[in-house]
Design a protein around this motif. Structure first.
Motif, PDB file in Angstrom:
ATOM      1  N   SER A  88      45.875  34.278 -43.902  1.00 22.13           N
ATOM      2  CA  SER A  88      46.092  33.584 -45.178  1.00 22.13           C
ATOM      3  C   SER A  88      45.973  34.541 -46.360  1.00 22.13           C
ATOM      4  O   SER A  88      46.726  34.446 -47.331  1.00 22.13           O
ATOM      5  CB  SER A  88      45.089  32.430 -45.328  1.00 22.13           C
ATOM      6  OG  SER A  88      43.762  32.911 -45.345  1.00 22.13           O
ATOM      7  N   GLN A  89      45.037  35.492 -46.285  1.00 20.14           N
ATOM      8  CA  GLN A  89      44.887  36.474 -47.358  1.00 20.14           C
ATOM      9  C   GLN A  89      46.116  37.380 -47.432  1.00 20.14           C
ATOM     10  O   GLN A  89      46.606  37.702 -48.522  1.00 20.14           O
ATOM     11  CB  GLN A  89      43.622  37.302 -47.125  1.00 20.14           C
ATOM     12  CG  GLN A  89      42.336  36.507 -47.298  1.00 20.14           C
ATOM     13  CD  GLN A  89      41.110  37.282 -46.824  1.00 20.14           C
ATOM     14  OE1 GLN A  89      41.139  37.945 -45.786  1.00 20.14           O
ATOM     15  NE2 GLN A  89      40.032  37.215 -47.589  1.00 20.14           N
ATOM     16  N   PHE A  90      46.613  37.786 -46.258  1.00 19.80           N
ATOM     17  CA  PHE A  90      47.794  38.644 -46.229  1.00 19.80           C
ATOM     18  C   PHE A  90      49.013  37.890 -46.770  1.00 19.80           C
ATOM     19  O   PHE A  90      49.753  38.408 -47.615  1.00 19.80           O
ATOM     20  CB  PHE A  90      48.077  39.126 -44.809  1.00 19.80           C
ATOM     21  CG  PHE A  90      49.363  39.910 -44.682  1.00 19.80           C
ATOM     22  CD1 PHE A  90      49.381  41.281 -44.932  1.00 19.80           C
ATOM     23  CD2 PHE A  90      50.552  39.274 -44.335  1.00 19.80           C
ATOM     24  CE1 PHE A  90      50.560  41.994 -44.837  1.00 19.80           C
ATOM     25  CE2 PHE A  90      51.729  39.987 -44.238  1.00 19.80           C
ATOM     26  CZ  PHE A  90      51.734  41.355 -44.493  1.00 19.80           C
ATOM     27  N   MET A  91      49.233  36.665 -46.287  1.00 19.85           N
ATOM     28  CA  MET A  91      50.424  35.914 -46.678  1.00 19.85           C
ATOM     29  C   MET A  91      50.390  35.542 -48.160  1.00 19.85           C
ATOM     30  O   MET A  91      51.435  35.453 -48.809  1.00 19.85           O
ATOM     31  CB  MET A  91      50.558  34.659 -45.817  1.00 19.85           C
ATOM     32  CG  MET A  91      50.983  34.929 -44.394  1.00 19.85           C
ATOM     33  SD  MET A  91      52.508  35.919 -44.263  1.00 19.85           S
ATOM     34  CE  MET A  91      53.693  34.847 -45.109  1.00 19.85           C
ATOM     35  N   SER A  92      49.213  35.319 -48.719  1.00 21.15           N
ATOM     36  CA  SER A  92      49.104  35.014 -50.141  1.00 21.15           C
ATOM     37  C   SER A  92      49.679  36.161 -50.976  1.00 21.15           C
ATOM     38  O   SER A  92      50.485  35.950 -51.892  1.00 21.15           O
ATOM     39  CB  SER A  92      47.644  34.770 -50.517  1.00 21.15           C
ATOM     40  OG  SER A  92      47.503  34.579 -51.916  1.00 21.15           O
ATOM     41  N   LYS A  93      49.303  37.383 -50.635  1.00 23.10           N
ATOM     42  CA  LYS A  93      49.811  38.547 -51.355  1.00 23.10           C
ATOM     43  C   LYS A  93      51.283  38.806 -51.035  1.00 23.10           C
ATOM     44  O   LYS A  93      52.056  39.216 -51.903  1.00 23.10           O
ATOM     45  CB  LYS A  93      48.971  39.789 -51.015  1.00 23.10           C
ATOM     46  CG  LYS A  93      47.576  39.774 -51.633  1.00 23.10           C
ATOM     47  CD  LYS A  93      46.861  41.083 -51.387  1.00 23.10           C
ATOM     48  CE  LYS A  93      45.491  41.100 -52.071  1.00 23.10           C
ATOM     49  NZ  LYS A  93      45.615  41.099 -53.540  1.00 23.10           N
ATOM     50  N   PHE A  94      51.681  38.558 -49.774  1.00 20.62           N
ATOM     51  CA  PHE A  94      53.073  38.778 -49.380  1.00 20.62           C
ATOM     52  C   PHE A  94      54.001  37.850 -50.157  1.00 20.62           C
ATOM     53  O   PHE A  94      55.042  38.276 -50.679  1.00 20.62           O
ATOM     54  CB  PHE A  94      53.221  38.546 -47.872  1.00 20.62           C
ATOM     55  CG  PHE A  94      54.611  38.809 -47.350  1.00 20.62           C
ATOM     56  CD1 PHE A  94      55.105  40.096 -47.260  1.00 20.62           C
ATOM     57  CD2 PHE A  94      55.412  37.762 -46.929  1.00 20.62           C
ATOM     58  CE1 PHE A  94      56.382  40.341 -46.774  1.00 20.62           C
ATOM     59  CE2 PHE A  94      56.697  37.992 -46.437  1.00 20.62           C
ATOM     60  CZ  PHE A  94      57.175  39.290 -46.359  1.00 20.62           C
TER      61      PHE A  94
END
Length: 247
Positions: A88-94
């Motif tokens: 979720s942290q990665f996809m938020s920035k992506f």
């Protein structure tokens, strides 16, 4: 147990027939009492050897069982080296990076839709307004801890695909890892350029390209030294670009 055919001479310890009346080597007379003792000695030795063999087999079986248990434990319970952030942290920035570039209209309104998910990985389908037949996929590998252990961008080399979208996705992923402080801006600029050059090659030449590896490096603010934080692999032969932790 049958009576042994050979026994040891009680005098010279050489082997003789259990039916012999004297030793042919030293001439020692073999009385019935000496014969019985020699026979019993042989039978005790045979029994002892059998017991030792049984213990050895049990020991080997135990070692094999323990090794198998260790391999199983390692396969199912040893965590893969992971990043310090979850999906979720990665996809938020992506998604933030996609939105920023969509506002500038760099990627033709790039879209990202979740296609499948299980305990080991989540797959997203990437697309944009310009329609192409081949899909571009973003795959996120997950460890049991919930943290990410790898991100890859894949495409079907055997079909028509959106090469510009592959470059766009690589750029966004590179920027996300830059946001997390895992690669420097030099690699953010370099990796998409390498991918773009590979995508521009004819398919037969692209297959002959060697796998290109890059190590993302940052400067440790406290020590002033470079540290390797991420492994980036551009693999045209296997049709993917991967980002993972170094071993």
């Amino acid at each position: 147990m049958s009576k042994p055919k050979l026994i040891e001479c009680p005098s010279c310890n050489k082997q003789i027939s259990s039916a012999a009346d004297f030793c042919p080597h030293c001439g020692q007379p073999i009385t019935e009492e000496l014969r019985e003792k020699a026979v019993q000695k042989v039978m005790d030795k045979i029994a002892g050897d059998a017991h030792t063999t049984k213990i050895t087999r049990c020991g080997c079986l135990l070692i094999v069982s323990l090794f198998a248990a260790y391999v199983t434990y390692s396969a199912y319970f040893t965590e893969t080296k992971t990043f310090e952030f979850n999906e979720s942290q990665f996809m938020s920035k992506f998604l933030q990076r996609i939105e920023q570039n969509n506002i500038r209209k760099d990627y033709g309104n790039m879209q990202c839709i979740k296609e499948s998910s299980d305990k080991e990985k989540t797959v997203y389908k990437l697309s944009r307004d310009i329609k192409f037949y081949g899909d571009v996929k973003l795959e996120i590998g997950k460890a049991k801890s919930g943290k990410i252990h790898g991100v890859s961008i894949g495409y079907d080399q055997k079909r028509t695909y959106d090469a510009a979208l592959v470059v766009a996705a690589t750029t966004c992923v590179s920027l996300v890892f830059f946001d997390f402080g895992l690669i420097g801006m030099s690699n953010v600029d370099k990796i998409p350029g390498v991918v773009r050059n590979i995508m521009s090659l004819p398919q037969e030449k692209r297959k002959n390209q060697e796998v290109q590896d890059f190590m993302g490096r940052t400067i440790n603010k406290e020590t002033g030294k470079e540290t390797t934080n991420i492994h980036i692999k551009v693999a045209p032969v296997f049709s993917h670009i991967s980002f993972s932790m170094p071993l």
